[in-house]
Design a protein around this motif. Structure first.
Motif, PDB file in Angstrom:
ATOM      1  N   LEU A 277     -32.999 -18.689 -63.526  1.00 56.61           N
ATOM      2  CA  LEU A 277     -31.711 -18.650 -63.208  1.00 56.61           C
ATOM      3  C   LEU A 277     -31.823 -18.762 -61.970  1.00 56.61           C
ATOM      4  O   LEU A 277     -32.778 -18.256 -61.064  1.00 56.61           O
ATOM      5  CB  LEU A 277     -30.935 -17.738 -63.621  1.00 56.61           C
ATOM      6  CG  LEU A 277     -30.450 -17.861 -65.124  1.00 56.61           C
ATOM      7  CD1 LEU A 277     -31.256 -17.273 -66.310  1.00 56.61           C
ATOM      8  CD2 LEU A 277     -29.201 -17.273 -65.533  1.00 56.61           C
TER       9      LEU A 277
ATOM     10  N   VAL B 273     -26.904 -10.826 -75.709  1.00 59.23           N
ATOM     11  CA  VAL B 273     -25.606 -11.248 -75.775  1.00 59.23           C
ATOM     12  C   VAL B 273     -25.076 -10.758 -77.285  1.00 59.23           C
ATOM     13  O   VAL B 273     -23.758 -10.721 -77.246  1.00 59.23           O
ATOM     14  CB  VAL B 273     -25.371 -12.758 -76.106  1.00 59.23           C
ATOM     15  CG1 VAL B 273     -25.827 -13.643 -74.818  1.00 59.23           C
ATOM     16  CG2 VAL B 273     -26.491 -13.339 -77.268  1.00 59.23           C
TER      17      VAL B 273
ATOM     18  N   LEU C  16     -35.290 -20.953 -74.104  1.00 62.03           N
ATOM     19  CA  LEU C  16     -35.397 -19.727 -74.181  1.00 62.03           C
ATOM     20  C   LEU C  16     -35.772 -19.050 -75.570  1.00 62.03           C
ATOM     21  O   LEU C  16     -35.973 -18.051 -75.933  1.00 62.03           O
ATOM     22  CB  LEU C  16     -34.218 -18.993 -73.569  1.00 62.03           C
ATOM     23  CG  LEU C  16     -34.027 -18.994 -72.173  1.00 62.03           C
ATOM     24  CD1 LEU C  16     -32.802 -18.296 -71.662  1.00 62.03           C
ATOM     25  CD2 LEU C  16     -35.287 -18.411 -71.367  1.00 62.03           C
TER      26      LEU C  16
ATOM     27  N   TYR D   9     -25.014 -10.486 -65.830  1.00 61.08           N
ATOM     28  CA  TYR D   9     -23.890 -11.109 -66.510  1.00 61.08           C
ATOM     29  C   TYR D   9     -23.247 -10.315 -67.532  1.00 61.08           C
ATOM     30  O   TYR D   9     -21.912 -10.287 -67.334  1.00 61.08           O
ATOM     31  CB  TYR D   9     -24.405 -12.250 -67.265  1.00 61.08           C
ATOM     32  CG  TYR D   9     -24.795 -13.581 -66.559  1.00 61.08           C
ATOM     33  CD1 TYR D   9     -24.554 -13.796 -64.984  1.00 61.08           C
ATOM     34  CD2 TYR D   9     -25.591 -14.659 -67.038  1.00 61.08           C
ATOM     35  CE1 TYR D   9     -24.733 -14.985 -64.387  1.00 61.08           C
ATOM     36  CE2 TYR D   9     -25.868 -15.742 -66.596  1.00 61.08           C
ATOM     37  CZ  TYR D   9     -25.404 -15.979 -65.023  1.00 61.08           C
ATOM     38  OH  TYR D   9     -25.790 -17.227 -64.497  1.00 61.08           O
TER      39      TYR D   9
ATOM     40  N   TRP E  22     -23.360  -7.376 -76.452  1.00 59.65           N
ATOM     41  CA  TRP E  22     -22.310  -7.794 -75.149  1.00 59.65           C
ATOM     42  C   TRP E  22     -21.160  -8.335 -75.716  1.00 59.65           C
ATOM     43  O   TRP E  22     -20.095  -7.650 -75.888  1.00 59.65           O
ATOM     44  CB  TRP E  22     -22.933  -8.632 -74.239  1.00 59.65           C
ATOM     45  CG  TRP E  22     -22.215  -9.283 -73.321  1.00 59.65           C
ATOM     46  CD1 TRP E  22     -21.031  -9.068 -72.742  1.00 59.65           C
ATOM     47  CD2 TRP E  22     -22.530 -10.495 -72.311  1.00 59.65           C
ATOM     48  NE1 TRP E  22     -20.294  -9.969 -71.962  1.00 59.65           N
ATOM     49  CE2 TRP E  22     -21.280 -10.739 -71.683  1.00 59.65           C
ATOM     50  CE3 TRP E  22     -23.625 -11.116 -72.312  1.00 59.65           C
ATOM     51  CZ2 TRP E  22     -21.243 -11.783 -70.688  1.00 59.65           C
ATOM     52  CZ3 TRP E  22     -23.728 -12.310 -71.374  1.00 59.65           C
ATOM     53  CH2 TRP E  22     -22.662 -12.675 -70.524  1.00 59.65           C
TER      54      TRP E  22
ATOM     55  N   PRO F 155     -35.990 -12.356 -71.388  1.00 58.54           N
ATOM     56  CA  PRO F 155     -36.519 -13.408 -72.106  1.00 58.54           C
ATOM     57  C   PRO F 155     -37.047 -14.599 -71.256  1.00 58.54           C
ATOM     58  O   PRO F 155     -37.969 -15.426 -71.551  1.00 58.54           O
ATOM     59  CB  PRO F 155     -35.487 -14.015 -73.044  1.00 58.54           C
ATOM     60  CG  PRO F 155     -34.168 -13.500 -72.576  1.00 58.54           C
ATOM     61  CD  PRO F 155     -34.566 -12.176 -71.877  1.00 58.54           C
TER      62      PRO F 155
ATOM     63  N   ILE G 288     -30.381 -17.585 -76.958  1.00 57.30           N
ATOM     64  CA  ILE G 288     -30.903 -17.381 -75.399  1.00 57.30           C
ATOM     65  C   ILE G 288     -31.490 -15.966 -75.278  1.00 57.30           C
ATOM     66  O   ILE G 288     -32.416 -15.605 -74.462  1.00 57.30           O
ATOM     67  CB  ILE G 288     -29.518 -17.669 -74.304  1.00 57.30           C
ATOM     68  CG1 ILE G 288     -28.359 -16.978 -74.889  1.00 57.30           C
ATOM     69  CG2 ILE G 288     -29.575 -19.148 -74.264  1.00 57.30           C
ATOM     70  CD1 ILE G 288     -27.366 -16.973 -73.676  1.00 57.30           C
ATOM     71  N   CYS G 289     -30.952 -14.926 -76.061  1.00 56.00           N
ATOM     72  CA  CYS G 289     -31.561 -13.795 -75.921  1.00 56.00           C
ATOM     73  C   CYS G 289     -30.822 -12.679 -76.914  1.00 56.00           C
ATOM     74  O   CYS G 289     -29.909 -13.118 -77.545  1.00 56.00           O
ATOM     75  CB  CYS G 289     -31.096 -13.191 -74.494  1.00 56.00           C
ATOM     76  SG  CYS G 289     -29.298 -12.841 -74.143  1.00 56.00           S
TER      77      CYS G 289
ATOM     78  N   CYS H  78     -28.676  -7.034 -68.699  1.00 53.96           N
ATOM     79  CA  CYS H  78     -28.374  -8.206 -67.923  1.00 53.96           C
ATOM     80  C   CYS H  78     -27.129  -7.952 -66.760  1.00 53.96           C
ATOM     81  O   CYS H  78     -26.119  -7.818 -67.309  1.00 53.96           O
ATOM     82  CB  CYS H  78     -28.290  -9.171 -68.878  1.00 53.96           C
ATOM     83  SG  CYS H  78     -27.357 -10.775 -68.241  1.00 53.96           S
TER      84      CYS H  78
ATOM     85  N   SER I 282     -32.641  -9.166 -64.400  1.00 55.72           N
ATOM     86  CA  SER I 282     -31.820  -9.224 -65.706  1.00 55.72           C
ATOM     87  C   SER I 282     -32.080 -10.026 -66.820  1.00 55.72           C
ATOM     88  O   SER I 282     -31.844  -9.682 -67.999  1.00 55.72           O
ATOM     89  CB  SER I 282     -30.533 -10.017 -65.024  1.00 55.72           C
ATOM     90  OG  SER I 282     -29.361  -8.927 -64.431  1.00 55.72           O
ATOM     91  N   CYS I 283     -33.089 -11.059 -66.526  1.00 50.83           N
ATOM     92  CA  CYS I 283     -33.090 -12.056 -67.656  1.00 50.83           C
ATOM     93  C   CYS I 283     -34.479 -11.753 -68.303  1.00 50.83           C
ATOM     94  O   CYS I 283     -35.502 -12.379 -67.814  1.00 50.83           O
ATOM     95  CB  CYS I 283     -32.832 -13.470 -67.518  1.00 50.83           C
ATOM     96  SG  CYS I 283     -32.654 -14.446 -68.940  1.00 50.83           S
TER      97      CYS I 283
ATOM     98  N   GLU J 299     -20.909 -16.363 -68.804  1.00 50.16           N
ATOM     99  CA  GLU J 299     -21.984 -16.508 -68.172  1.00 50.16           C
ATOM    100  C   GLU J 299     -21.740 -17.480 -66.785  1.00 50.16           C
ATOM    101  O   GLU J 299     -22.102 -17.036 -65.589  1.00 50.16           O
ATOM    102  CB  GLU J 299     -23.284 -17.121 -68.752  1.00 50.16           C
ATOM    103  CG  GLU J 299     -23.717 -16.230 -69.679  1.00 50.16           C
ATOM    104  CD  GLU J 299     -24.439 -16.831 -71.004  1.00 50.16           C
ATOM    105  OE1 GLU J 299     -25.466 -17.172 -70.738  1.00 50.16           O
ATOM    106  OE2 GLU J 299     -23.728 -17.172 -71.855  1.00 50.16           O
TER     107      GLU J 299
HETATM  108  S1  SF4 Z   1     -30.379 -11.966 -70.620  1.00 51.77           S
HETATM  109 FE1  SF4 Z   1     -30.615 -13.790 -69.761  1.00 51.77          FE
HETATM  110  S2  SF4 Z   1     -30.181 -15.297 -71.478  1.00 51.77           S
HETATM  111 FE2  SF4 Z   1     -29.487 -13.336 -72.046  1.00 51.77          FE
HETATM  112  S3  SF4 Z   1     -27.317 -13.632 -71.198  1.00 51.77           S
HETATM  113 FE3  SF4 Z   1     -28.513 -12.156 -69.618  1.00 51.77          FE
HETATM  114  S4  SF4 Z   1     -29.061 -14.254 -68.301  1.00 51.77           S
HETATM  115 FE4  SF4 Z   1     -28.408 -15.075 -70.232  1.00 51.77          FE
END
Ligand code: SF4
Length: 414
Positions: free
Chosen positions: A270, A128, A324, A94, A131, A357, A124-125, A92, A354-355, A63
């Motif tokens: 973010l 990940v 989160l 990232y 991913w 949550p 966080i979500c 996302c 993207s995010c 990240e």
């Molecule tokens: S969805 Fe949000 S919390 Fe999850 S990796 Fe992407 S930016 Fe981070």
């Protein structure tokens, strides 16, 4: 050549140079780990890094790499590549930019070093999980998943025991991959350093209570890097000790992050990594300083649950109750506390495609803030890394309209 503005030079944070130096050396060390015999672990930004530090493993954060990709305006192209690989553009950015970087060693530093292991914490979500599974398959490296239950309002004893068992498994996993036992004394020392670093980071952010604030949220986005990547090290403690001293000197000298701070705003979500300078200048031109944010404060927000003398056990709660991983009412409660603490005049929310949550509950939080504090808020639609989703003219128009409301409201206040 444009003439230098001495007032702007005064406003520059001197510690930034040191931060760049530390981060450069950190990435050099990580990228040359094969030569030095050190192991590298990829870890999610909210993951418990301290056991890795105690085992002398170099933690690397995809990240943080994503943030660098965004800041270097390489996100759109890398996200597009991931979409060509079959990943949805709803994923996302990232994750998308990291996944497309891996096979080509792309991005501003030529890709991240190959991981010896991956540590994924879903506090966080849920993104990940998939991913990290994809990257674990790609690099043929073992993956450890730490599952933290969602904490709507509280942390039950069952949840504590559930996470504690996994922390034990995490340490066994590390001992297996590293082929050595964990040194418990070293772990205790790292736990204490982690708490010291987080306290110092909180103290740095708290200097923004001062009027004018010596730093802005845009500064905090930059200086955050060490509390994420090197939490639990003496280096992070030393750096934030120096940064705090610099902030205190700025307060004494009356140096604010914004030349003529009249309005104090709070940022939610973010950063828009490829537009931080543009946004900072745009708000500064309206005499507004974003003095606080919900993002950078997340790396010290769980301090109240951590016992530095019993770090490993208390981190079960500390790593579960992060911003989160709590309910919307709890999030709103934290935002209200920040509004009061930093004397906020308005809320700037980045609705980050993207995010999910971070973004799904923003309308509710906006409503709660309006009802409880009567503050105006602005919603900026963008993406933290993928610059294809940012419209400068649209955002500029919204900021102008929002600042009119903030000014009007403040002018009517006693
Ligand atoms: S969805 Fe949000 S919390 Fe999850 S990796 Fe992407 S930016 Fe981070």
């Amino acid at each position: 050549m444009a003439e230098k503005n001495p007032a702007e030079d005064i406003r520059k944070i001197k510690s930034a140079r040191k931060m760049k130096e530390i981060m450069t050396n950190y990435y050099i060390e990580a990228k040359t780990a094969l030569n030095t015999g050190k192991q590298v672990a990829w870890i999610t930004s909210g993951g418990p890094v301290e056991p890795l530090i105690a085992m002398d493993v170099i933690p690397v954060y995809p990240e943080n790499h994503g943030a660098m990709i965004g800041a270097n305006k390489m996100g759109g192209e890398l996200c597009r590549k991931a979409e060509e690989m079959g990943y949805s553009n709803d994923l996302c950015s990232y994750a998308r930019s990291d996944i497309s970087c891996a096979p080509i060693n792309g991005g501003p530093i030529g890709g991240l070093p190959k991981p010896d292991m991956l540590i994924c914490c879903n506090n966080i979500c849920g993104t990940v999980l998939k991913w990290y599974e994809a990257q674990s398959r790609f690099f043929q490296a073992p993956l450890f998943i730490l599952d933290t239950p969602f904490c709507h309002t509280q942390f039950t004893e069952e949840a504590r025991q559930y996470v504690l068992r996994q922390i034990e498994e995490y340490i066994l996993f590390l001992e297996q991959v590293c082929r050595k036992k964990m040194d418990q004394d070293r772990m205790k020392e790292v736990g204490k350093l982690s708490v010291s670093g987080q306290r110092l980071w909180q103290a740095v952010l708290d200097t923004a209570i001062n009027k004018p604030s010596p730093l802005s949220a845009f500064d905090a986005f930059f200086h955050l890097a060490l509390i994420v990547t090197l939490r639990g090290t003496q280096q992070a403690v030393d750096y934030y000790t120096g940064l705090l001293a610099e902030m205190q000197e700025r307060i004494t000298a009356g140096i604010g992050a914004v030349e003529n701070e009249k309005y104090r705003l709070l940022w939610d979500n973010l950063p828009v990594w490829y537009k931080t300078k543009w946004l900072a200048d745009k708000f500064a031109a309206a005499d507004a300083c974003l003095v606080a944010d919900t993002y950078t404060s997340a790396w010290c927000g769980a301090l109240k649950y951590i016992d530095e003398n019993n770090f490993l056990e208390s981190m079960a709660e500390g790593y579960s109750r992060i911003y989160l991983n709590i309910g919307i009412d709890e999030m709103a409660r934290e935002v209200v506390q920040m509004i009061d603490k930093y004397s906020i005049d308005g809320l700037v929310m980045h609705s980050n495609r993207s995010c999910k949550p971070y973004s799904f509950g923003q309308l509710d939080i906006q409503r709660i803030i309006r009802e409880e504090r009567g503050l105006p808020s602005l919603m900026i639609e963008a993406d933290m890394v993928d610059e294809r989703y940012f419209s400068e003219s649209q955002v500029a128009t919204r900021i102008d309209a929002f600042m009119e409301i903030v000014k009007e409201r403040k002018s009517c206040m006693p």
